[in-house]
Design a protein around this motif. Structure first.
Motif, short mmCIF file in Angstrom:
data_model
loop_
_atom_site.label_atom_id
_atom_site.label_comp_id
_atom_site.label_asym_id
_atom_site.label_seq_id
_atom_site.Cartn_x
_atom_site.Cartn_y
_atom_site.Cartn_z
N GLN A 1 80.22 -54.35 68.93
CA GLN A 1 79.57 -55.60 68.54
C GLN A 1 78.22 -55.33 67.90
OE1 GLN A 1 79.49 -57.68 72.28
NE2 GLN A 1 80.93 -59.19 71.53
N VAL A 2 77.47 -54.41 68.52
CA VAL A 2 76.15 -54.10 67.96
C VAL A 2 76.30 -53.52 66.56
CG1 VAL A 2 74.13 -52.64 68.23
CG2 VAL A 2 75.07 -53.80 70.20
N GLY A 3 77.28 -52.63 66.41
CA GLY A 3 77.50 -52.05 65.09
C GLY A 3 77.82 -53.10 64.05
N ASP A 4 78.71 -54.03 64.40
CA ASP A 4 79.05 -55.10 63.47
C ASP A 4 77.85 -55.94 63.11
OD1 ASP A 4 82.36 -55.83 64.79
OD2 ASP A 4 81.69 -54.60 63.10
N ARG A 5 77.06 -56.29 64.14
CA ARG A 5 75.92 -57.16 63.87
C ARG A 5 74.93 -56.50 62.93
NH1 ARG A 5 74.88 -59.85 69.81
NH2 ARG A 5 76.99 -60.68 70.01
N ILE A 6 74.72 -55.19 63.13
CA ILE A 6 73.79 -54.50 62.25
C ILE A 6 74.32 -54.48 60.82
CG2 ILE A 6 72.81 -52.25 61.73
CD1 ILE A 6 72.61 -51.73 64.65
N LEU A 7 75.63 -54.17 60.69
CA LEU A 7 76.18 -54.04 59.36
C LEU A 7 76.12 -55.35 58.60
CD1 LEU A 7 77.68 -52.36 57.31
CD2 LEU A 7 79.82 -53.06 58.36
N TRP A 8 76.54 -56.43 59.24
CA TRP A 8 76.63 -57.68 58.52
C TRP A 8 75.30 -58.40 58.40
CZ3 TRP A 8 80.29 -57.70 55.35
CH2 TRP A 8 81.48 -57.05 55.67
N SER A 9 74.27 -57.89 59.05
CA SER A 9 72.96 -58.47 58.80
C SER A 9 72.39 -57.98 57.48
CB SER A 9 71.99 -58.11 59.91
OG SER A 9 71.60 -56.77 59.77
N MET A 10 72.95 -56.85 56.99
CA MET A 10 72.44 -56.29 55.75
C MET A 10 73.19 -56.82 54.55
SD MET A 10 71.79 -52.35 56.46
CE MET A 10 72.48 -51.71 57.92
N VAL A 11 74.46 -57.16 54.76
CA VAL A 11 75.32 -57.53 53.65
C VAL A 11 75.72 -58.98 53.80
CG1 VAL A 11 77.47 -57.02 52.49
CG2 VAL A 11 76.22 -55.19 53.61
N PRO A 12 75.24 -59.84 52.91
CA PRO A 12 75.61 -61.25 53.05
C PRO A 12 77.07 -61.46 52.65
CG PRO A 12 74.21 -60.92 51.13
CD PRO A 12 74.32 -59.60 51.79
N LYS A 13 77.89 -61.76 53.64
CA LYS A 13 79.32 -61.94 53.38
C LYS A 13 79.54 -63.40 53.01
CE LYS A 13 83.43 -60.20 55.76
NZ LYS A 13 83.99 -59.95 57.10
N PRO A 14 80.03 -63.66 51.83
CA PRO A 14 80.20 -65.05 51.42
C PRO A 14 81.32 -65.72 52.23
CG PRO A 14 81.15 -63.59 49.78
CD PRO A 14 80.46 -62.72 50.79
N GLY A 15 81.07 -66.95 52.59
CA GLY A 15 82.10 -67.70 53.28
C GLY A 15 82.15 -67.49 54.77
N VAL A 16 81.39 -66.52 55.25
CA VAL A 16 81.38 -66.27 56.69
C VAL A 16 79.98 -66.51 57.20
CG1 VAL A 16 81.57 -64.49 58.44
CG2 VAL A 16 83.22 -64.59 56.59
N SER A 17 79.88 -67.32 58.21
CA SER A 17 78.56 -67.54 58.78
C SER A 17 78.26 -66.40 59.74
CB SER A 17 78.51 -68.87 59.52
OG SER A 17 77.41 -68.88 60.39
N TYR A 18 77.19 -65.67 59.46
CA TYR A 18 76.82 -64.53 60.31
C TYR A 18 76.63 -64.99 61.74
CZ TYR A 18 73.96 -60.61 61.92
OH TYR A 18 73.45 -59.57 62.62
N LEU A 19 76.02 -66.15 61.86
CA LEU A 19 75.72 -66.64 63.20
C LEU A 19 77.00 -66.93 63.97
CD1 LEU A 19 73.61 -67.65 65.18
CD2 LEU A 19 73.74 -69.87 64.10
N GLN A 20 77.91 -67.67 63.31
CA GLN A 20 79.12 -68.08 64.02
C GLN A 20 79.97 -66.89 64.39
OE1 GLN A 20 78.15 -71.34 64.66
NE2 GLN A 20 80.31 -71.72 64.48
N THR A 21 80.13 -65.99 63.42
CA THR A 21 81.10 -64.92 63.63
C THR A 21 80.58 -63.84 64.55
OG1 THR A 21 81.54 -65.31 61.32
CG2 THR A 21 82.73 -63.51 62.37
N TYR A 22 79.33 -63.48 64.36
CA TYR A 22 78.91 -62.25 65.02
C TYR A 22 77.96 -62.47 66.17
CZ TYR A 22 81.23 -60.07 61.14
OH TYR A 22 82.18 -59.69 60.25
N ILE A 23 77.16 -63.48 66.10
CA ILE A 23 76.14 -63.62 67.14
C ILE A 23 76.56 -64.63 68.20
CG2 ILE A 23 73.74 -64.22 67.58
CD1 ILE A 23 73.37 -62.10 65.86
N ARG A 24 77.31 -65.66 67.79
CA ARG A 24 77.39 -66.87 68.61
C ARG A 24 77.81 -66.66 70.06
NH1 ARG A 24 76.52 -72.15 66.57
NH2 ARG A 24 74.31 -72.04 66.91
N PRO A 25 78.90 -65.97 70.35
CA PRO A 25 79.31 -65.98 71.75
C PRO A 25 78.24 -65.43 72.69
CG PRO A 25 80.97 -64.91 70.41
CD PRO A 25 79.81 -65.16 69.53
#
Lengths: 226, 402
Positions: B82-106
């Motif tokens: 999870q930590v790895g994913d969060r770091i990676l996707w904080s650098m790369v803005p993925k269109p159509g995916v909310s960083y908050l919803q997908t990676y941080i929310r739970p």
């Protein structure tokens, strides 16, 4: 009853059942009470040299286990903080910047190194515990402190290398020596602390240890004034 | 004994207030309005639902107290992946995916923000030192002077940014009555992970090319800032367009300011912190350290050689001056540039102590001697040769200036 009252009953003396007189002495019981009293009595009485030698032997054993990390229980079973204190003081003394104004060495102060080592060990331990580790606070600080030994050895080697006139090759040599010390320290710490975490979080717990020894190694390699 | 049933009649069966129009006596509807709680019912309920669930409502209400260790453990409830994913996707803005919803929310965590801040502190400190080392010296006898105090300054600024700015943003969002309800913990997480991009960027900032540094300083905050703004945007959408854009711009600006601050403070060329006391001692002797072949071709070659060392040492300093001066009078300007370059390496001072007697002779001709920039690498081996070439230099100078 008349017959009971009239007879004189000889009651045996419970203190002296067999008529042997006063019986006293120490029994070697498996219980704790008698033994610790005897031991405390002995350790208070023993010469100071023996006390110091016993502690030194404990520290020495732990140093040996850090250098050859095969058995995990040695450092964890009976932790002590003598070794970390000796190592930390040594590193801080060697690495601190000079006080002379014209040299303008930007090195850390003695107190800064102390703070880095002890606060760093505490923070890494807190992190391990917050992630759900099963190790106690002082055990972890003990392990992290003792695993400074390889870094300390690399510092001594670097200091010896610094006696010679410096050039690129010697800097490379110092760099390699420091890297070896850093890798050895991290590996030893991982051997001792690795089992306390569930495997899905192992790298989360290992990274702070890596960072801690990396910073100490950077302090060592940066120290280049003689 | 006889058992007789009592006839209670209709009075007992009429519900209070309800239109219970009954028929005859024989129809009796008994309505129960009170249900006494019995202990047996509760126990049965617990057994049916299972002990865990019966305990859950109680534990959710109480929660671990602020003063216990378990309270803080809930902030570290993450897995490595999870930590790895969060770091990676904080650098790369993925269109159509909310960083908050997908990676941080739970489960937002504080592990990432804390360790990323600490890593960044030491990364900038170490790589800043490396950059100044590489930029300031290529000679073998350079003594690596590093500045430990920069680490403490870096620590304060990074931690202040990563922990106070989310607090401010949360406060602003709460004041504006945002409906999206981002919690403070989530904001802290997002900001912490958004700093992750600066760790590899700080390593790349060692490269001494100024255009490359500026590229990095623009691209990095744009990437991570865009993830930040996209995450915060839904909570701003109910506000007026101007305010929303204003807040987004402020967030981006703060992020960019941090990046610029890093670059300029840690990775600026070493001349910025030159030592002035070396200047009066060395400008003359330093000229002497240049190798002899350059002497006859001093004017045409000097600008090239200087341009080379300029690029290495002072990427951003006084580009206009040298080129103009080289056309007019190479000597004057070169001296000034040289003196600046000298400041950076004190070992040059050591190497040049040999030439102190030379200093006296050349002292008069400080401004007019066509000098060569000191190429640092050959300085120590050049020392003995330089002494011999000084004599030739002087002769040449006298001929050219007279």
């Amino acid at each position: 009853m008349a017959d009971v009252e009239s007879s004189k009953v000889e009651m045996p003396d419970f203190v002296d059942p067999g008529g042997y007189g006063e019986v006293s002495g120490q029994m070697a019981m498996p219980g704790a009470v008698g033994k610790t009293e005897a031991e405390e009595y002995n350790t208070l009485d023993e010469p100071v040299r023996e006390t110091i030698m016993r502690d030194l032997r404990a520290v020495g054993t732990k140093f040996y286990h850090v250098l050859y990390p095969k058995e995990k229980k040695a450092l964890l079973k009976e932790w002590d903080l003598w070794g970390p204190l000796i190592l930390c003081t040594f590193i801080a003394m060697m690495v601190q910047g000079t006080q002379e104004v014209d040299k303008q060495d930007g090195g850390p102060e003695f107190a800064q190194v102390f703070v880095i080592v002890w606060l760093g060990a505490a923070v890494v331990t807190m992190n391990t515990k917050l992630l759900g580790g099963t190790i106690s606070f002082f055990q972890s600080v003990c392990v992290l402190g003792y695993c400074l030994l390889p870094s300390c050895l690399s510092l001594i080697l670097c200091r010896l290398i610094l006696i010679a006139h410096q050039n690129r090759i010697l800097f490379l040599l110092r760099f390699i020596v420091t890297c070896i010390g850093f890798a050895w320290a991290t590996f030893a710490a991982m051997v001792f602390l690795g089992d306390s975490q569930p495997s899905s979080r192992k790298s989360l717990a290992v990274y702070p240890i890596f960072l801690f020894y990396f910073i100490i190694s950077w302090l060592i390699i940066s120290h280049s004034n003689v | 004994m006889d058992l007789q049933f009592q006839d209670f009649g209709d009075t007992r069966t009429q519900p209070a207030g309800a239109g219970g129009a009954m028929g005859g006596k024989h129809e009796q509807t008994i309505l129960f309005s009170e249900f006494p709680d019995t202990a047996e019912d509760d126990q049965e309920h617990d057994k049916l639902m299972g002990e865990g669930e019966a305990k859950d409502p109680r534990s959710l209400k109480a929660g671990p107290s602020f003063w216990t260790f378990e309270f803080y453990q809930q902030f570290f409830d993450v897995e490595s992946k999870q930590v790895g994913d969060r770091i990676l996707w904080s650098m790369v803005p993925k269109p159509g995916v909310s960083y908050l919803q997908t990676y941080i929310r739970p489960n937002p965590d504080l592990y990432g923000p804390f360790w990323i801040c600490l890593t960044l502190t030491f990364a900038t400190g170490i790589t800043g030192n490396l950059a100044s080392y590489l930029a300031a010296s290529t000679e073998e006898t350079y003594v690596w002077r590093y500045e430990f105090r920069k680490v403490t300054l870096a620590a304060s600024s990074i931690f202040a940014y990563a922990w106070l700015v989310p607090l401010a943003v949360w406060g602003v969002l709460a004041l504006r009555g945002s409906r999206a309800k981002i919690t403070l913990l989530e904001l802290l997480s997002i900001y912490g992970y958004s700093l992750a991009i600066f760790v590899p960027v700080s390593v790349l900032w060692i490269v001494p090319q100024p255009w490359f540094k500026w590229c990095l300083a623009i691209v990095a905050p744009v990437l991570s800032g865009s993830v930040l703004v996209r995450t915060v945007w839904p909570s701003l959408s109910h506000d007026s367009k101007q305010v929303a854009i204003g807040i987004a711009v402020v967030i981006l600006l703060l992020h960019a300011t941090l990046a610029l601050g890093f670059m300029l403070y840690f990775f600026s060329p070493p001349e910025a912190k030159s030592k002035n006391d070396i200047l009066p001692v060395n400008p003359d002797t330093n000229k002497a350290s240049t190798p002899s072949p350059n002497v006859p071709e001093a004017p045409p070659k000097a600008p090239e050689v200087e341009g080379d060392t300029e690029a290495k040492k002072k990427p951003q300093e006084a580009k206009g001056d040298p080129t103009a001066a080289a056309l007019v009078n190479p000597g004057v300007k070169m001296v000034e540039r040289e003196s600046k370059e000298i400041k950076t390496s004190s070992s040059v001072k050591k190497a040049l102590d040999v030439k102190s007697p030379v200093k006296v002779q050349e002292g008069v001709k400080t401004k007019t001697v066509p000098s060569k920039p000191p190429p640092p690498p050959p300085a120590p081996p050049a020392a003995p040769t330089a002494v011999t070439t000084v004599g030739k230099t002087e002769e040449m100078v006298k001929k050219s200036t007279s």
